[in-house]
Design an enzyme around this catalytic site. Structure first.
Site, PDB file in Angstrom:
ATOM      1  N   GLY A  74      53.437   7.441  51.408  1.00 35.08           N
ATOM      2  CA  GLY A  74      53.686   8.598  52.262  1.00 35.08           C
ATOM      3  C   GLY A  74      53.982   8.120  53.660  1.00 35.08           C
ATOM      4  N   CYS A  82      50.814   1.829  48.544  1.00 37.12           N
ATOM      5  CA  CYS A  82      51.138   1.907  49.977  1.00 37.12           C
ATOM      6  C   CYS A  82      50.177   2.866  50.701  1.00 37.12           C
ATOM      7  CB  CYS A  82      52.599   2.295  50.150  1.00 37.12           C
ATOM      8  SG  CYS A  82      53.208   1.865  51.779  1.00 37.12           S
ATOM      9  N   TYR A  83      50.649   4.016  51.157  1.00 33.27           N
ATOM     10  CA  TYR A  83      49.743   4.976  51.806  1.00 33.27           C
ATOM     11  C   TYR A  83      48.569   5.288  50.875  1.00 33.27           C
ATOM     12  CZ  TYR A  83      48.081   9.294  54.002  1.00 33.27           C
ATOM     13  OH  TYR A  83      47.316  10.260  54.596  1.00 33.27           O
ATOM     14  N   HIS A 122      55.569  -1.586  46.869  1.00 33.05           N
ATOM     15  CA  HIS A 122      56.014  -0.535  45.947  1.00 33.05           C
ATOM     16  C   HIS A 122      56.417  -1.125  44.587  1.00 33.05           C
ATOM     17  CE1 HIS A 122      56.047   2.856  48.756  1.00 33.05           C
ATOM     18  NE2 HIS A 122      56.237   1.913  49.665  1.00 33.05           N
ATOM     19  N   GLU A 178      57.179   0.427  42.021  1.00 37.86           N
ATOM     20  CA  GLU A 178      58.127   1.298  41.316  1.00 37.86           C
ATOM     21  C   GLU A 178      59.588   0.998  41.638  1.00 37.86           C
ATOM     22  OE1 GLU A 178      56.131   2.053  43.731  1.00 37.86           O
ATOM     23  OE2 GLU A 178      56.939   3.519  45.139  1.00 37.86           O
ATOM     24  N   SER A 200      77.250  25.604  31.056  1.00 37.79           N
ATOM     25  CA  SER A 200      78.216  25.192  32.075  1.00 37.79           C
ATOM     26  C   SER A 200      79.060  24.023  31.600  1.00 37.79           C
ATOM     27  CB  SER A 200      77.471  24.773  33.336  1.00 37.79           C
ATOM     28  OG  SER A 200      76.823  23.540  33.113  1.00 37.79           O
ATOM     29  N   GLY A 201      78.591  23.345  30.550  1.00 38.61           N
ATOM     30  CA  GLY A 201      79.299  22.148  30.114  1.00 38.61           C
ATOM     31  C   GLY A 201      78.658  20.894  30.688  1.00 38.61           C
ATOM     32  N   GLY A 202      77.712  21.073  31.603  1.00 35.68           N
ATOM     33  CA  GLY A 202      76.976  19.925  32.143  1.00 35.68           C
ATOM     34  C   GLY A 202      75.906  19.482  31.151  1.00 35.68           C
ATOM     35  N   VAL A 203      75.284  18.354  31.456  1.00 29.24           N
ATOM     36  CA  VAL A 203      74.315  17.767  30.529  1.00 29.24           C
ATOM     37  C   VAL A 203      73.123  18.714  30.304  1.00 29.24           C
ATOM     38  CG1 VAL A 203      72.774  15.802  30.115  1.00 29.24           C
ATOM     39  CG2 VAL A 203      74.940  15.459  31.295  1.00 29.24           C
ATOM     40  N   ASP A 204      72.572  19.261  31.394  1.00 27.61           N
ATOM     41  CA  ASP A 204      71.328  20.025  31.264  1.00 27.61           C
ATOM     42  C   ASP A 204      71.504  21.286  30.428  1.00 27.61           C
ATOM     43  OD1 ASP A 204      70.477  18.059  32.929  1.00 27.61           O
ATOM     44  OD2 ASP A 204      70.578  19.275  34.741  1.00 27.61           O
ATOM     45  N   SER A 205      72.527  22.083  30.767  1.00 27.51           N
ATOM     46  CA  SER A 205      72.666  23.324  30.009  1.00 27.51           C
ATOM     47  C   SER A 205      73.089  23.017  28.571  1.00 27.51           C
ATOM     48  CB  SER A 205      73.624  24.296  30.692  1.00 27.51           C
ATOM     49  OG  SER A 205      74.941  23.823  30.668  1.00 27.51           O
ATOM     50  N   SER A 206      73.836  21.941  28.355  1.00 24.27           N
ATOM     51  CA  SER A 206      74.239  21.600  26.989  1.00 24.27           C
ATOM     52  C   SER A 206      73.033  21.196  26.147  1.00 24.27           C
ATOM     53  CB  SER A 206      75.249  20.448  26.990  1.00 24.27           C
ATOM     54  OG  SER A 206      76.400  20.824  27.691  1.00 24.27           O
ATOM     55  N   LYS A 223      66.237  13.408  34.239  1.00 27.63           N
ATOM     56  CA  LYS A 223      67.608  13.387  33.711  1.00 27.63           C
ATOM     57  C   LYS A 223      67.763  12.420  32.536  1.00 27.63           C
ATOM     58  CE  LYS A 223      71.714  15.066  34.587  1.00 27.63           C
ATOM     59  NZ  LYS A 223      71.932  16.454  35.034  1.00 27.63           N
TER      60      LYS A 223
END
Ligand code: XMP
Length: 513
Positions: free
Chosen positions: A55, A82-83, A172, A174, A226-232, A369
């Protein structure tokens, strides 16, 4: 919950989502929660491990974010980053101060020495590079803790109380710059918290299908595709769960890339659902005629989209559930304040409640994603759809600079197709996170054959990024750019000049409008 759970307490660090993704990559389920989450809620989540993020604050500032000390009495291992490390040290009786001189303030890649007898570092080489970003320093380490890593400048970059399962690192783990950072997280998860890796997309799919069926019963479900990944992927999951109780409305606004609309339709042929493709090209073009301002374009497209969707929704009659493809990064509350609005993104996800329905279903709400893509594969969606790069809701309308016409859109579609084709042939499609062509509204003089031309300039854009908040321009080899340029000018027409955009974000944005 039928899987183990790791809690990530968010203290406002810029890498909080990255930590969660790294944990999930080890097949361990985790969620990011605000640092203010009450202790009772934390207990009810039954975490097998807790990670404190970094943070921007200093723990010795009176207003800095903190958490109840009782967290350390739950018998649950804690990793502070870290923080988070400094906070843990302070809460357990150590002392944190501002680094007085450059000796203890560290930024960037730093050579680090690890005590590999510590569980966190087991299996690692003794020397490695870690990514530091801290101006504070643990002047006194709390009782019960050992120093388990140091750099040339700083004697205490990692602390551990192995008995209680408490670990803190100043760097970090990550981020990719920390060598073996992923292994450190794995050590914490598997060898300290006792995780078994019970979070897989196959399980998630089955579990979601069961719970969607239970919830929906014989109700009707509506989804805007929409044709995007998420809605598909959301559509495929619902199709698998409730088949023909689902209606997908795919508003084809005529602002898609070449062949995209047909590809989306083809991908859903195998399911027994009601697939409605609305050809709304002319409608959108009419509304956009003469409009040059980017924000006005976005607004018009957003509104028109909703209107078309609403009309289709009404044709179906009563709907019980509306599905939205919201994903986890949209959900995570960050410790930071509101950011300035640079562009008002129009997303299919943000539909107002205009059709009557009982409830919203968001089956991807907890997924990142890459997990959404994985789920898409599990559901048998084709790779070209699953790996589709992000495409803005307003589509090519914000890639034709200035006024939009059908002719300009067609020119851009062809040029963009060539660019994508050459990137694919060069094997670069997965190393460049987003790439596209922009039809500028600038015309210039050229010569072709024996004649003078006065045609448009096409701009190519390619970026590498992890979060799309910042981005660097992709170092596409000159030969590839050369092939694109030659093909575009020869094959497309109305373009006599091709340029490559070499600005990062910031100061530019990814899209040109
Ligand atoms: P910018 O241009 O803001 O883009 O750097 C960041 C990411 O967002 C996408 N983008 C949009 N997505 N509606 C969307 O759904 C929009 O209006 C919009 N504008 C930009 C852009 O493609 C990039 O991935």
């Amino acid at each position: 919950m039928d899987h183990q759970f790791v809690l990530i307490l968010d203290f406002g660090g810029q890498y909080n989502q990255l930590i969660a993704r790294r944990v999930r990559e080890h097949n361990v389920y985790c969620e990011v929660k605000p640092y203010k989450t009450p202790l009772d809620e934390i207990k009810a989540m039954k975490p097998v491990g807790i990670i404190f993020t970094g943070g921007p604050n200093s723990v010795y500032d009176p207003d800095s974010p903190s958490c109840p000390k009782e967290i350390f009495e739950l018998g649950v291992p804690v990793l502070g980053i870290c923080y988070g490390c400094q906070l843990m040290a302070q809460l357990l009786g150590g002392e944190v101060t501002a680094a007085q001189d450059d000796t203890a303030r560290e930024y960037g890649k730093t050579g680090t020495h690890y005590d590999t007898s510590c569980t966190l570092f087991q299996g690692l080489p003794v020397e490695g590079v870690s990514w530091m970003s801290h101006g504070d320093y643990m002047a006194k380490v709390p009782e019960g803790f050992q120093l388990v890593a140091h750099t040339a400048m700083c004697p205490n970059v990692a602390i551990a109380d192995e008995k209680r399962g408490f670990y803190g690192v100043q760097f970090h783990p990550e981020v990719n710059h920390t060598e073996n950072g992923s292994l450190m997280l794995r050590n914490f998860l598997y060898h300290v918290c006792g995780c078994t890796g019970d979070w897989t997309m196959g399980n998630y799919k089955e579990q979601q299908i069961r719970s969607i069926r239970e919830k929906v019963g014989d109700g009707k479900v509506l989804l805007a595709l929409s044709g995007g990944v998420d809605s598909s992927v959301a559509a495929a999951l619902l199709a698998e769960a409730v088949g023909n109780q689902l209606t997908c409305v795919f508003v084809d606004h005529g602002l898609m890339r070449k062949d995209e609309g047909d590809e989306v339709e083809a991908a859903f042929e195998k399911w027994d659902l009601h697939f409605v493709r609305v050809d709304a090209e002319q409608r959108f073009l009419d509304r956009l005629a003469g409009v040059a301002d980017p924000e006005t374009k976005r607004k018009i497209i957003g509104e028109e989209f909703i209107r078309v969707f609403e009309e289709e929704g009404k044709k179906i009659g009563t709907v019980d559930y509306l599905v939205q493809g919201t994903i986890y990064p949209d959900v995570i509350e960050s410790g930071t304040g509101d950011a300035a609005v640079i562009k008002s993104h129009h997303n299919v996800g943000g539909l107002p409640d205009f059709v009557d329905f009982k409830e919203i279903i968001e089956p991807l709400r907890l997924l990142f994603k890459d997990e959404v893509r994985q789920l898409g594969r599990e559901l048998g969606l084709p790779e070209y759809l699953v790996m589709r790069q992000p495409f803005p809701g307003p589509g090519l309308a914000i890639r034709v600079i200035g006024e939009i016409t059908k002719d300009k859109l067609d020119v851009l579609r062809e040029a963009d197709f060539i660019f994508r084709d050459e990137i694919h042939k060069a094997g670069l499609d997965y190393s460049i996170n987003q790439y596209f062509a922009v039809l500028t509204n600038m015309r210039s003089v050229g010569v072709m054959g024996d004649g003078r031309t006065y045609d448009y300039t096409l701009a190519l854009r390619g970026v590498t990024t992890t979060d799309f908040m910042t981005a660097d321009w992709a170092r596409i080899p000159f030969e590839v750019l050369d092939r694109v340029s030659v093909r575009v000018v020869n094959e497309v027409g109305h373009i006599n000049r091709v340029v490559y955009d070499i600005t990062s974000k910031p100061p530019a944005t990814i899209e040109w409008e």
